[in-house]
Scaffold this motif. Structure first.
Motif, mmCIF file in Angstrom:
data_model
loop_
_atom_site.group_PDB
_atom_site.id
_atom_site.type_symbol
_atom_site.label_atom_id
_atom_site.label_comp_id
_atom_site.label_asym_id
_atom_site.label_seq_id
_atom_site.Cartn_x
_atom_site.Cartn_y
_atom_site.Cartn_z
ATOM 1 N N GLN A 73 0.823 -1.205 0.000
ATOM 2 C CA GLN A 73 0.000 0.000 0.000
ATOM 3 C C GLN A 73 0.857 1.255 0.000
ATOM 4 O O GLN A 73 0.533 2.237 -0.679
ATOM 5 C CB GLN A 73 -0.937 -0.020 1.211
ATOM 6 C CG GLN A 73 -2.059 -1.034 1.093
ATOM 7 C CD GLN A 73 -2.901 -1.124 2.345
ATOM 8 O OE1 GLN A 73 -2.401 -0.991 3.466
ATOM 9 N NE2 GLN A 73 -4.191 -1.358 2.194
ATOM 10 N N VAL A 74 1.951 1.246 0.768
ATOM 11 C CA VAL A 74 2.848 2.406 0.788
ATOM 12 C C VAL A 74 3.477 2.611 -0.583
ATOM 13 O O VAL A 74 3.545 3.739 -1.091
ATOM 14 C CB VAL A 74 3.946 2.229 1.866
ATOM 15 C CG1 VAL A 74 5.030 3.294 1.706
ATOM 16 C CG2 VAL A 74 3.347 2.303 3.256
ATOM 17 N N THR A 83 -6.101 3.037 -4.500
ATOM 18 C CA THR A 83 -7.003 1.885 -4.444
ATOM 19 C C THR A 83 -6.227 0.627 -4.063
ATOM 20 O O THR A 83 -5.059 0.476 -4.410
ATOM 21 C CB THR A 83 -7.686 1.654 -5.800
ATOM 22 O OG1 THR A 83 -6.678 1.482 -6.814
ATOM 23 C CG2 THR A 83 -8.557 2.830 -6.170
ATOM 24 N N TRP A 84 -6.903 -0.288 -3.334
ATOM 25 C CA TRP A 84 -6.270 -1.548 -2.954
ATOM 26 C C TRP A 84 -7.282 -2.688 -3.043
ATOM 27 O O TRP A 84 -8.369 -2.573 -2.513
ATOM 28 C CB TRP A 84 -5.690 -1.464 -1.543
ATOM 29 C CG TRP A 84 -4.961 -2.728 -1.205
ATOM 30 C CD1 TRP A 84 -5.459 -3.817 -0.533
ATOM 31 C CD2 TRP A 84 -3.627 -3.059 -1.581
ATOM 32 N NE1 TRP A 84 -4.508 -4.801 -0.460
ATOM 33 C CE2 TRP A 84 -3.376 -4.361 -1.098
ATOM 34 C CE3 TRP A 84 -2.634 -2.387 -2.280
ATOM 35 C CZ2 TRP A 84 -2.155 -5.000 -1.296
ATOM 36 C CZ3 TRP A 84 -1.429 -3.020 -2.462
ATOM 37 C CH2 TRP A 84 -1.190 -4.308 -1.980
ATOM 38 N N PRO A 85 -6.900 -3.805 -3.687
ATOM 39 C CA PRO A 85 -5.652 -3.947 -4.425
ATOM 40 C C PRO A 85 -5.705 -3.122 -5.705
ATOM 41 O O PRO A 85 -6.788 -2.924 -6.256
ATOM 42 C CB PRO A 85 -5.593 -5.450 -4.727
ATOM 43 C CG PRO A 85 -7.006 -5.890 -4.744
ATOM 44 C CD PRO A 85 -7.714 -5.050 -3.720
ATOM 45 N N PRO A 86 -4.567 -2.649 -6.178
ATOM 46 C CA PRO A 86 -4.553 -1.847 -7.399
ATOM 47 C C PRO A 86 -4.818 -2.731 -8.611
ATOM 48 O O PRO A 86 -4.580 -3.933 -8.577
ATOM 49 C CB PRO A 86 -3.127 -1.293 -7.436
ATOM 50 C CG PRO A 86 -2.323 -2.357 -6.744
ATOM 51 C CD PRO A 86 -3.213 -2.900 -5.651
ATOM 52 N N ILE A 177 2.987 -7.153 -3.946
ATOM 53 C CA ILE A 177 1.705 -7.736 -4.347
ATOM 54 C C ILE A 177 1.838 -9.245 -4.553
ATOM 55 O O ILE A 177 1.017 -10.034 -4.068
ATOM 56 C CB ILE A 177 1.189 -7.048 -5.630
ATOM 57 C CG1 ILE A 177 0.781 -5.608 -5.320
ATOM 58 C CG2 ILE A 177 0.020 -7.820 -6.231
ATOM 59 C CD1 ILE A 177 0.548 -4.757 -6.549
ATOM 60 N N SER A 178 2.893 -9.664 -5.245
ATOM 61 C CA SER A 178 3.091 -11.087 -5.523
ATOM 62 C C SER A 178 3.351 -11.872 -4.241
ATOM 63 O O SER A 178 2.827 -12.978 -4.051
ATOM 64 C CB SER A 178 4.264 -11.281 -6.494
ATOM 65 O OG SER A 178 4.016 -10.630 -7.716
ATOM 66 N N CYS A 179 4.149 -11.312 -3.337
ATOM 67 C CA CYS A 179 4.451 -11.994 -2.074
ATOM 68 C C CYS A 179 3.209 -12.102 -1.197
ATOM 69 O O CYS A 179 2.975 -13.131 -0.549
ATOM 70 C CB CYS A 179 5.570 -11.264 -1.333
ATOM 71 S SG CYS A 179 7.185 -11.412 -2.115
ATOM 72 N N ILE A 196 -5.448 -10.381 -6.299
ATOM 73 C CA ILE A 196 -4.048 -9.974 -6.240
ATOM 74 C C ILE A 196 -3.211 -10.821 -7.196
ATOM 75 O O ILE A 196 -2.316 -10.308 -7.884
ATOM 76 C CB ILE A 196 -3.518 -10.091 -4.797
ATOM 77 C CG1 ILE A 196 -4.308 -9.148 -3.881
ATOM 78 C CG2 ILE A 196 -2.035 -9.739 -4.727
ATOM 79 C CD1 ILE A 196 -3.946 -9.251 -2.430
ATOM 80 N N LEU A 197 -3.505 -12.124 -7.270
ATOM 81 C CA LEU A 197 -2.787 -12.985 -8.212
ATOM 82 C C LEU A 197 -3.062 -12.572 -9.657
ATOM 83 O O LEU A 197 -2.161 -12.607 -10.504
ATOM 84 C CB LEU A 197 -3.196 -14.445 -8.006
ATOM 85 C CG LEU A 197 -2.468 -15.215 -6.910
ATOM 86 C CD1 LEU A 197 -3.112 -16.581 -6.715
ATOM 87 C CD2 LEU A 197 -0.986 -15.375 -7.236
ATOM 88 N N GLU A 198 -4.289 -12.177 -9.929
ATOM 89 C CA GLU A 198 -4.628 -11.761 -11.298
ATOM 90 C C GLU A 198 -3.859 -10.502 -11.684
ATOM 91 O O GLU A 198 -3.353 -10.392 -12.817
ATOM 92 C CB GLU A 198 -6.135 -11.544 -11.412
ATOM 93 C CG GLU A 198 -6.924 -12.844 -11.373
ATOM 94 C CD GLU A 198 -8.428 -12.639 -11.308
ATOM 95 O OE1 GLU A 198 -9.169 -13.580 -11.651
ATOM 96 O OE2 GLU A 198 -8.873 -11.538 -10.902
#
Length: 289
Positions: A73-74, A83-86, A177-179, A196-198
């Motif tokens: 997020q930072v 926005t989250w997740p972006p 994001i991946s982690c 998030i995976l997408e």
């Protein structure tokens, strides 16, 4: 190293990273790039340590996920994405002004910018170049040295929150994001992991290409997730229902199920092909895929 050596290394590193994170926050603030880097490192260390010992302590995984989410997020905030997740479109359509661009606007010579970008710490070097241009310490000017130092510190603080180059911060955001997706997937929190995976897969496809091993890893995770959830498989908690209730996705229509299974198969086959090419037919990761 051996199992014991790795476990000991994680045990020693964790309190050091925890102290470093507190120091970063106190000195630089919560939205500083270095604070985000330390937060990410701590989150990933906690996750890897838990995986190493086969821990079933969900509190450890939850802490790792929260730290990685905070770091992500930072990093997105520094890219002016709130926005989250972006979405992948958010991350790939960046318009953030970088230190590199600021140097160009301020008239820094291109060769000086290039030298800074090739240094061991591009961000610090670019900040120094900008400080020399915008707030130099000049004894011959007759200005009070304290006033010069104050102005220089103010400019430095403004510059420290700016990424050295857009691509650097994008790659760091993509890593967080991946982690985070890996942690959610391990916890069987598929509802949280899927979007998030997408995003992670689309970013890796566009930045690394479809034949990169990191892209294959994300393809495999998303493919397995789609396969498991296509027919309303458990999405959270352990198989021991006395300890954790099993939550189910709503049953999907037959066409939706078939389409999701087909997509899962496509991703898994794509991942397998890349793994075979990079690792060989007999590698353990190939058999797992």
């Amino acid at each position: 190293g051996s199992f014991d050596e790795r476990a000991k290394a994680y045990e020693l590193a964790r309190p050091l990273l925890e102290k470093a994170m507190v120091l970063r926050i106190n000195l630089n603030g919560e939205t500083d790039p270095d604070t985000a880097a330390t937060t990410h490192a701590l989150g990933w260390l906690i996750f890897e340590a838990a995986m190493l010992v086969g821990s079933d302590d969900q509190a450890e995984f939850d802490e790792a996920a929260e730290l990685l989410k905070t770091a992500g997020q930072v990093r997105c905030h520094l890219l002016e994405i709130e926005t989250w997740p972006p979405s992948a479109e958010d991350l790939l359509g960046l318009k953030t002004t970088t230190l590199q661009e600021r140097c160009t606007v301020e008239g820094i010579a291109p060769e000086d910018i290039q030298k800074a970008m090739e240094s061991d710490d591009p961000r610090e070097r670019l900040i120094w170049v900008l400080l020399e241009k915008l707030a130099p310490m000049d004894a011959a000017s007759g200005e009070d040295p304290a006033a010069q130092a104050s102005r220089r510190m103010k400019v430095k603080r403004q510059m420290e929150g700016v990424p050295p180059a857009e691509k650097d911060l994008l790659m760091e955001a993509m890593l967080s994001i991946s982690c985070l997706a890996s942690v959610y997937y391990t916890q069987k929190k598929y509802t949280e992991a899927r979007p998030i995976l997408e995003v992670a897969l689309e970013l890796r496809m566009r930045n690394l290409g479809p034949h990169h091993i990191d892209t294959a890893e994300t393809m495999n995770s998303l493919g397995m997730l789609l396969s498991k959830t296509a027919r309303g498989q458990p999405v959270e908690g352990s198989s021991d229902t006395s300890r954790s209730p099993r939550l189910r996705l709503p049953r999907l229509g037959k066409k939706h199920v078939l389409a999701q299974e087909a997509e899962a198969e496509r991703l898994l086959k794509g991942s397998l092909g890349v793994c075979k090419r990079y690792l060989g037919e007999k590698h353990v990761e190939v058999s797992n895929t």
